[in-house]
Motif scaffolding. Structure first.
Motif, short mmCIF file in Angstrom:
data_model
loop_
_atom_site.label_atom_id
_atom_site.label_comp_id
_atom_site.label_asym_id
_atom_site.label_seq_id
_atom_site.Cartn_x
_atom_site.Cartn_y
_atom_site.Cartn_z
N ASP A 179 0.88 -1.54 0.25
CA ASP A 179 0.45 0.13 -0.32
C ASP A 179 0.59 1.00 -0.28
N ALA B 71 2.05 1.85 -3.52
CA ALA B 71 1.30 1.45 -4.71
C ALA B 71 1.65 2.24 -5.50
N LEU C 177 -3.84 -2.23 -6.61
CA LEU C 177 -2.87 -2.51 -5.92
C LEU C 177 -4.12 -2.19 -4.43
#
Length: 402
Positions: free
Chosen positions: A249, A252, A269
Protein backbone atom coordinates in the motif's frame (compact mmCIF):
# COMPACT_ATOMS: atom_id res chain seq x y z
CA UNK A 1 -21.66 -20.68 28.10
CA UNK A 2 -23.26 -23.14 25.71
CA UNK A 3 -21.18 -24.85 23.06
CA UNK A 4 -22.11 -24.15 19.47
CA UNK A 5 -22.77 -26.59 16.67
CA UNK A 6 -19.63 -25.17 15.09
CA UNK A 7 -17.71 -28.02 16.77
CA UNK A 8 -19.30 -30.52 14.40
CA UNK A 9 -20.47 -28.40 11.47
CA UNK A 10 -17.65 -25.98 10.59
CA UNK A 11 -19.44 -24.65 7.52
CA UNK A 12 -22.11 -23.11 9.72
CA UNK A 13 -19.53 -21.07 11.64
CA UNK A 14 -20.33 -17.57 10.42
CA UNK A 15 -24.07 -18.25 10.51
CA UNK A 16 -23.68 -19.50 14.08
CA UNK A 17 -22.02 -16.22 15.05
CA UNK A 18 -24.84 -14.20 13.51
CA UNK A 19 -27.44 -16.26 15.38
CA UNK A 20 -26.00 -15.25 18.77
CA UNK A 21 -28.25 -12.55 20.32
CA UNK A 22 -26.94 -9.06 19.66
CA UNK A 23 -24.24 -10.04 17.15
CA UNK A 24 -26.08 -8.69 14.13
CA UNK A 25 -26.28 -5.32 15.87
CA UNK A 26 -22.54 -5.44 16.68
CA UNK A 27 -21.61 -6.07 13.06
CA UNK A 28 -24.13 -3.56 11.70
CA UNK A 29 -22.72 -0.90 14.03
CA UNK A 30 -19.18 -1.71 12.91
CA UNK A 31 -20.12 -1.49 9.23
CA UNK A 32 -21.89 1.85 9.66
CA UNK A 33 -19.10 3.50 11.64
CA UNK A 34 -16.32 2.07 9.41
CA UNK A 35 -17.81 3.38 6.17
CA UNK A 36 -18.52 6.72 7.83
CA UNK A 37 -14.98 7.02 9.18
CA UNK A 38 -13.29 6.17 5.88
CA UNK A 39 -15.52 8.52 3.93
CA UNK A 40 -14.82 11.25 6.50
CA UNK A 41 -11.06 10.82 6.07
CA UNK A 42 -11.54 11.58 2.38
CA UNK A 43 -13.80 14.53 3.21
CA UNK A 44 -11.42 16.01 5.79
CA UNK A 45 -8.40 15.61 3.50
CA UNK A 46 -10.21 17.43 0.70
CA UNK A 47 -11.61 20.10 3.05
CA UNK A 48 -8.16 20.89 4.45
CA UNK A 49 -6.59 20.92 0.98
CA UNK A 50 -9.29 23.28 -0.31
CA UNK A 51 -8.68 25.66 2.60
CA UNK A 52 -4.85 25.56 2.59
CA UNK A 53 -3.80 24.41 -0.88
CA UNK A 54 -1.13 22.37 0.93
CA UNK A 55 -0.56 18.68 0.23
CA UNK A 56 1.34 18.44 3.54
CA UNK A 57 -1.61 19.64 5.62
CA UNK A 58 -3.89 17.27 3.74
CA UNK A 59 -1.52 14.32 4.30
CA UNK A 60 -1.51 15.04 8.04
CA UNK A 61 -5.07 13.67 8.15
CA UNK A 62 -3.69 10.14 7.68
CA UNK A 63 -0.86 10.82 10.14
CA UNK A 64 -3.35 11.94 12.78
CA UNK A 65 -5.43 8.83 12.10
CA UNK A 66 -2.51 6.47 12.87
CA UNK A 67 -0.43 8.39 15.43
CA UNK A 68 -2.74 8.25 18.49
CA UNK A 69 -3.00 4.45 18.42
CA UNK A 70 0.44 3.97 19.96
CA UNK A 71 -0.39 6.25 22.92
CA UNK A 72 -4.13 5.75 23.40
CA UNK A 73 -3.89 1.98 23.08
CA UNK A 74 -1.28 1.68 25.82
CA UNK A 75 -1.94 4.49 28.29
CA UNK A 76 -5.74 4.07 28.35
CA UNK A 77 -6.03 0.31 27.74
CA UNK A 78 -7.16 -0.51 31.31
CA UNK A 79 -10.44 1.37 30.72
CA UNK A 80 -11.52 -1.58 28.58
CA UNK A 81 -11.38 -3.78 31.71
CA UNK A 82 -12.57 -1.21 34.28
CA UNK A 83 -16.08 -0.71 32.92
CA UNK A 84 -18.77 -2.78 31.29
CA UNK A 85 -17.81 -3.14 27.61
CA UNK A 86 -21.19 -1.93 26.32
CA UNK A 87 -20.88 1.28 28.36
CA UNK A 88 -17.35 1.88 27.05
CA UNK A 89 -18.46 1.27 23.46
CA UNK A 90 -21.43 3.64 23.65
CA UNK A 91 -19.35 6.37 25.32
CA UNK A 92 -16.60 6.02 22.71
CA UNK A 93 -19.12 6.30 19.87
CA UNK A 94 -20.79 9.37 21.36
CA UNK A 95 -17.45 11.10 22.05
CA UNK A 96 -16.37 10.41 18.47
CA UNK A 97 -19.67 11.85 17.20
CA UNK A 98 -19.08 15.02 19.24
CA UNK A 99 -15.54 15.38 17.84
CA UNK A 100 -16.68 14.96 14.24
CA UNK A 101 -19.56 17.37 14.83
CA UNK A 102 -17.03 19.87 16.21
CA UNK A 103 -15.29 19.84 12.83
CA UNK A 104 -18.41 21.45 11.34
CA UNK A 105 -17.87 24.69 13.26
CA UNK A 106 -17.42 27.45 10.63
CA UNK A 107 -13.86 28.76 10.16
CA UNK A 108 -12.43 26.33 12.70
CA UNK A 109 -8.60 26.59 12.45
CA UNK A 110 -6.81 23.72 10.72
CA UNK A 111 -4.82 22.73 13.87
CA UNK A 112 -8.14 22.48 15.74
CA UNK A 113 -9.56 20.19 13.03
CA UNK A 114 -6.53 17.93 13.30
CA UNK A 115 -6.73 18.08 17.10
CA UNK A 116 -10.30 16.76 17.01
CA UNK A 117 -9.15 14.02 14.65
CA UNK A 118 -6.38 13.12 17.10
CA UNK A 119 -8.95 12.73 19.88
CA UNK A 120 -10.97 10.29 17.79
CA UNK A 121 -7.71 8.44 17.17
CA UNK A 122 -7.14 8.08 20.94
CA UNK A 123 -10.68 6.74 21.32
CA UNK A 124 -10.50 4.18 18.49
CA UNK A 125 -8.14 1.59 20.05
CA UNK A 126 -10.06 1.69 23.33
CA UNK A 127 -13.29 1.05 21.41
CA UNK A 128 -11.73 -1.86 19.52
CA UNK A 129 -10.29 -3.41 22.68
CA UNK A 130 -13.60 -3.16 24.55
CA UNK A 131 -15.45 -4.65 21.59
CA UNK A 132 -13.07 -7.63 21.42
CA UNK A 133 -13.38 -8.13 25.18
CA UNK A 134 -17.17 -8.04 24.80
CA UNK A 135 -17.03 -10.68 22.05
CA UNK A 136 -14.96 -12.93 24.34
CA UNK A 137 -17.89 -12.87 26.81
CA UNK A 138 -20.72 -13.19 24.31
CA UNK A 139 -19.18 -15.87 22.05
CA UNK A 140 -17.79 -19.24 23.07
CA UNK A 141 -14.16 -20.19 22.45
CA UNK A 142 -14.91 -21.67 19.00
CA UNK A 143 -17.03 -18.78 17.74
CA UNK A 144 -14.83 -15.98 19.09
CA UNK A 145 -12.22 -16.17 16.27
CA UNK A 146 -15.02 -16.25 13.70
CA UNK A 147 -16.56 -13.16 15.28
CA UNK A 148 -13.27 -11.26 15.01
CA UNK A 149 -12.81 -12.58 11.48
CA UNK A 150 -16.19 -11.17 10.50
CA UNK A 151 -15.20 -7.78 11.93
CA UNK A 152 -12.00 -7.84 9.86
CA UNK A 153 -13.99 -8.83 6.77
CA UNK A 154 -16.32 -5.89 7.27
CA UNK A 155 -13.33 -3.58 7.75
CA UNK A 156 -11.61 -4.66 4.55
CA UNK A 157 -14.86 -4.50 2.59
CA UNK A 158 -15.34 -0.98 3.91
CA UNK A 159 -11.81 -0.13 2.74
CA UNK A 160 -12.69 -1.29 -0.77
CA UNK A 161 -15.89 0.77 -0.93
CA UNK A 162 -15.42 3.48 1.71
CA UNK A 163 -12.80 5.57 -0.07
CA UNK A 164 -14.54 5.24 -3.42
CA UNK A 165 -17.93 6.14 -1.95
CA UNK A 166 -16.32 8.99 -0.02
CA UNK A 167 -14.82 10.49 -3.18
CA UNK A 168 -18.14 10.28 -5.02
CA UNK A 169 -20.10 11.79 -2.11
CA UNK A 170 -17.63 14.62 -1.63
CA UNK A 171 -18.17 15.56 -5.26
CA UNK A 172 -21.94 15.21 -4.88
CA UNK A 173 -22.71 16.81 -1.51
CA UNK A 174 -19.43 18.41 -0.34
CA UNK A 175 -17.05 17.55 2.52
CA UNK A 176 -19.05 19.28 5.28
CA UNK A 177 -22.17 17.24 4.60
CA UNK A 178 -20.08 14.08 4.49
CA UNK A 179 -18.62 14.91 7.91
CA UNK A 180 -22.19 15.34 9.13
CA UNK A 181 -23.01 11.87 7.84
CA UNK A 182 -19.97 10.50 9.71
CA UNK A 183 -21.08 12.11 12.99
CA UNK A 184 -24.51 10.55 12.50
CA UNK A 185 -22.92 7.15 11.78
CA UNK A 186 -21.32 7.16 15.24
CA UNK A 187 -24.69 8.00 16.83
CA UNK A 188 -26.33 5.14 14.92
CA UNK A 189 -23.56 2.80 16.09
CA UNK A 190 -24.08 3.90 19.71
CA UNK A 191 -27.82 3.26 19.45
CA UNK A 192 -27.34 -0.20 17.92
CA UNK A 193 -24.84 -1.20 20.59
CA UNK A 194 -26.69 0.43 23.48
CA UNK A 195 -30.13 -1.00 22.78
CA UNK A 196 -29.60 -4.21 20.81
CA UNK A 197 -26.51 -5.91 22.28
CA UNK A 198 -26.37 -7.92 25.53
CA UNK A 199 -24.47 -6.52 28.49
CA UNK A 200 -21.16 -8.14 29.44
CA UNK A 201 -19.52 -7.67 32.86
CA UNK A 202 -16.43 -5.59 33.53
CA UNK A 203 -13.46 -7.93 33.95
CA UNK A 204 -11.54 -5.79 36.48
CA UNK A 205 -14.04 -3.33 38.02
CA UNK A 206 -12.22 -2.70 41.31
CA UNK A 207 -9.64 -0.01 42.00
CA UNK A 208 -9.24 3.75 42.01
CA UNK A 209 -10.92 5.63 39.20
CA UNK A 210 -8.22 8.21 38.64
CA UNK A 211 -6.04 8.88 35.61
CA UNK A 212 -2.98 7.79 37.57
CA UNK A 213 -4.62 4.46 38.43
CA UNK A 214 -5.72 3.97 34.81
CA UNK A 215 -2.17 4.55 33.53
CA UNK A 216 -0.73 2.25 36.23
CA UNK A 217 -3.11 -0.59 35.41
CA UNK A 218 -2.48 -0.11 31.69
CA UNK A 219 1.22 -0.57 32.43
CA UNK A 220 0.42 -3.75 34.36
CA UNK A 221 -1.39 -5.04 31.30
CA UNK A 222 1.66 -4.38 29.13
CA UNK A 223 3.90 -6.19 31.62
CA UNK A 224 1.47 -9.12 31.68
CA UNK A 225 1.68 -9.46 27.91
CA UNK A 226 5.44 -9.02 27.72
CA UNK A 227 6.25 -11.38 30.62
CA UNK A 228 4.16 -14.20 29.14
CA UNK A 229 6.47 -15.51 26.42
CA UNK A 230 3.95 -17.57 24.42
CA UNK A 231 1.44 -14.69 24.54
CA UNK A 232 4.11 -12.17 23.55
CA UNK A 233 5.10 -14.22 20.52
CA UNK A 234 1.47 -14.55 19.43
CA UNK A 235 0.82 -10.82 19.70
CA UNK A 236 4.04 -10.01 17.84
CA UNK A 237 3.01 -12.46 15.13
CA UNK A 238 -0.33 -10.66 14.66
CA UNK A 239 1.64 -7.43 14.23
CA UNK A 240 4.35 -8.81 11.95
CA UNK A 241 2.03 -10.27 9.30
CA UNK A 242 0.33 -6.97 8.32
CA UNK A 243 3.38 -4.91 9.29
CA UNK A 244 5.45 -6.36 6.47
CA UNK A 245 2.69 -7.01 3.94
CA UNK A 246 1.37 -3.44 4.19
CA UNK A 247 4.36 -2.07 2.26
CA UNK A 248 2.46 -2.74 -0.95
CA UNK A 249 0.00 0.00 0.00
CA UNK A 250 2.79 2.41 0.90
CA UNK A 251 4.47 1.97 -2.49
CA UNK A 252 1.40 1.41 -4.67
CA UNK A 253 1.56 4.74 -6.49
CA UNK A 254 5.34 4.59 -6.89
CA UNK A 255 5.19 1.03 -8.23
CA UNK A 256 2.52 1.80 -10.82
CA UNK A 257 4.63 4.73 -12.02
CA UNK A 258 7.71 2.50 -12.26
CA UNK A 259 5.65 -0.01 -14.25
CA UNK A 260 4.75 2.74 -16.73
CA UNK A 261 1.06 2.85 -15.79
CA UNK A 262 -1.09 5.85 -14.88
CA UNK A 263 -1.13 6.81 -11.21
CA UNK A 264 -4.84 5.96 -11.04
CA UNK A 265 -3.92 2.30 -11.65
CA UNK A 266 -2.61 2.24 -8.06
CA UNK A 267 -6.22 1.59 -7.07
CA UNK A 268 -5.76 -1.96 -8.34
CA UNK A 269 -3.04 -2.52 -5.75
CA UNK A 270 -5.00 -0.93 -2.90
CA UNK A 271 -8.03 -3.03 -3.78
CA UNK A 272 -6.07 -6.26 -4.37
CA UNK A 273 -4.87 -6.65 -0.79
CA UNK A 274 -8.28 -5.82 0.69
CA UNK A 275 -10.13 -8.23 -1.62
CA UNK A 276 -7.61 -11.00 -0.85
CA UNK A 277 -8.14 -10.45 2.87
CA UNK A 278 -11.93 -10.71 2.55
CA UNK A 279 -11.75 -13.90 0.46
CA UNK A 280 -9.18 -15.47 2.78
CA UNK A 281 -11.27 -14.75 5.88
CA UNK A 282 -14.43 -16.18 4.30
CA UNK A 283 -12.73 -19.36 3.07
CA UNK A 284 -10.84 -20.14 6.29
CA UNK A 285 -13.99 -19.48 8.35
CA UNK A 286 -15.55 -22.58 6.75
CA UNK A 287 -12.84 -24.85 8.17
CA UNK A 288 -12.80 -26.67 11.49
CA UNK A 289 -11.01 -25.12 14.50
CA UNK A 290 -8.27 -27.80 14.34
CA UNK A 291 -7.66 -27.12 10.65
CA UNK A 292 -7.45 -23.36 11.25
CA UNK A 293 -4.89 -24.06 13.98
CA UNK A 294 -2.77 -26.22 11.65
CA UNK A 295 -2.89 -23.56 8.93
CA UNK A 296 -1.29 -20.82 11.05
CA UNK A 297 2.23 -21.33 9.73
CA UNK A 298 1.25 -21.86 6.05
CA UNK A 299 -0.93 -18.74 6.15
CA UNK A 300 1.61 -16.45 7.85
CA UNK A 301 4.27 -17.56 5.36
CA UNK A 302 1.75 -17.19 2.52
CA UNK A 303 1.19 -13.58 3.59
CA UNK A 304 4.84 -12.76 2.85
CA UNK A 305 6.10 -14.98 0.02
CA UNK A 306 3.97 -13.36 -2.75
CA UNK A 307 5.78 -10.07 -2.08
CA UNK A 308 9.04 -11.66 -3.24
CA UNK A 309 7.51 -11.85 -6.73
CA UNK A 310 7.87 -8.06 -7.01
CA UNK A 311 11.56 -8.60 -7.72
CA UNK A 312 10.43 -9.75 -11.19
CA UNK A 313 8.66 -6.45 -11.92
CA UNK A 314 5.15 -7.87 -12.54
CA UNK A 315 2.53 -5.91 -14.45
CA UNK A 316 0.01 -3.95 -12.36
CA UNK A 317 -2.75 -6.61 -12.66
CA UNK A 318 -0.27 -9.35 -11.71
CA UNK A 319 1.02 -7.21 -8.83
CA UNK A 320 -2.58 -6.81 -7.61
CA UNK A 321 -2.98 -10.61 -7.75
CA UNK A 322 0.20 -11.05 -5.66
CA UNK A 323 -1.10 -8.61 -3.07
CA UNK A 324 -4.44 -10.47 -3.02
CA UNK A 325 -2.56 -13.70 -2.21
CA UNK A 326 -0.66 -11.84 0.49
CA UNK A 327 -3.89 -10.47 1.96
CA UNK A 328 -5.44 -13.94 2.08
CA UNK A 329 -2.73 -14.93 4.56
CA UNK A 330 -4.19 -12.49 7.10
CA UNK A 331 -6.79 -15.19 7.86
CA UNK A 332 -4.07 -16.76 10.05
CA UNK A 333 -5.65 -14.77 12.88
CA UNK A 334 -8.54 -17.23 12.97
CA UNK A 335 -6.06 -19.82 14.23
CA UNK A 336 -4.10 -17.40 16.43
CA UNK A 337 -7.05 -15.76 18.23
CA UNK A 338 -8.07 -18.88 20.21
CA UNK A 339 -4.47 -19.32 21.36
CA UNK A 340 -4.34 -15.71 22.53
CA UNK A 341 -7.66 -16.10 24.32
CA UNK A 342 -6.58 -19.23 26.18
CA UNK A 343 -3.23 -17.66 27.15
CA UNK A 344 -4.80 -14.53 28.68
CA UNK A 345 -6.41 -14.22 32.11
CA UNK A 346 -9.97 -12.81 31.80
CA UNK A 347 -9.08 -9.74 33.89
CA UNK A 348 -6.53 -8.67 31.27
CA UNK A 349 -8.48 -9.32 28.08
CA UNK A 350 -9.67 -5.76 27.51
CA UNK A 351 -6.14 -4.44 27.90
CA UNK A 352 -4.69 -7.19 25.73
CA UNK A 353 -7.02 -6.57 22.79
CA UNK A 354 -6.62 -2.80 23.09
CA UNK A 355 -2.82 -3.12 22.98
CA UNK A 356 -3.01 -5.68 20.17
CA UNK A 357 -5.18 -3.45 17.98
CA UNK A 358 -3.20 -0.29 18.70
CA UNK A 359 0.09 -2.06 18.00
CA UNK A 360 -1.24 -3.46 14.74
CA UNK A 361 -2.24 -0.01 13.49
CA UNK A 362 1.04 1.53 14.67
CA UNK A 363 3.16 -1.15 13.00
CA UNK A 364 1.25 -0.79 9.73
CA UNK A 365 1.69 2.99 9.83
CA UNK A 366 5.42 2.64 10.48
CA UNK A 367 5.71 0.02 7.72
CA UNK A 368 4.04 2.31 5.19
CA UNK A 369 6.22 5.27 6.27
CA UNK A 370 9.46 3.25 6.15
CA UNK A 371 8.68 1.69 2.79
CA UNK A 372 7.84 5.11 1.38
CA UNK A 373 11.19 6.43 2.58
CA UNK A 374 13.12 3.50 1.08
CA UNK A 375 11.11 3.79 -2.12
CA UNK A 376 12.53 7.26 -2.73
CA UNK A 377 16.06 5.79 -2.94
CA UNK A 378 15.45 2.30 -4.36
CA UNK A 379 13.16 0.75 -6.95
CA UNK A 380 9.74 0.15 -5.32
CA UNK A 381 9.64 -3.43 -6.61
CA UNK A 382 13.00 -4.14 -4.96
CA UNK A 383 11.80 -2.70 -1.64
CA UNK A 384 8.60 -4.78 -1.70
CA UNK A 385 10.50 -7.94 -2.68
CA UNK A 386 13.11 -7.44 0.04
CA UNK A 387 10.34 -6.88 2.55
CA UNK A 388 8.84 -10.22 1.51
CA UNK A 389 12.11 -12.01 2.28
CA UNK A 390 12.52 -10.25 5.63
CA UNK A 391 8.88 -10.77 6.56
CA UNK A 392 9.06 -14.49 5.75
CA UNK A 393 12.05 -14.94 8.04
CA UNK A 394 10.44 -12.98 10.88
CA UNK A 395 7.01 -14.68 10.80
CA UNK A 396 8.61 -18.12 10.55
CA UNK A 397 10.70 -17.35 13.64
CA UNK A 398 7.65 -16.22 15.58
CA UNK A 399 5.38 -19.04 14.40
CA UNK A 400 7.74 -22.00 14.73
CA UNK A 401 6.81 -22.76 18.37
CA UNK A 402 3.10 -22.09 18.16
Amino acid sequence: MQQSAVDTIPASGVRSVLRVPGMRAVFAAHAVSMVGTLAAEVALSILIFERTGSALWSALVLVCSFLPYAVGGTVLSSLADRFRPRRVLVCCDLLSAVCIAGMLIPRLPIPALLGLLLITGFIAPLFQGARAASLSHLLDAHLFPLGRSLLRTISQTAVVFGFAVGSVLVAAIGPLWLLTVDACSFVVSAVLIGFWTPAAPATAPDGERTLRAVVKESGEGLRHIWANRPLRRLVLLTWAVPGFSSVGDGLAVAYTAEAGSAATAAGWLFTGYAVGTVVGELVVAQLSPDTRRRLITPLVVGSQIPLIGFFLGPSVPMAAALLALSGAGFACNQGIDPLILSATAPTYRGRLFTVQNSGLMTVQGLGVALSGTLGTHLHPGVVIGATGITGTAVVLTLARRQ
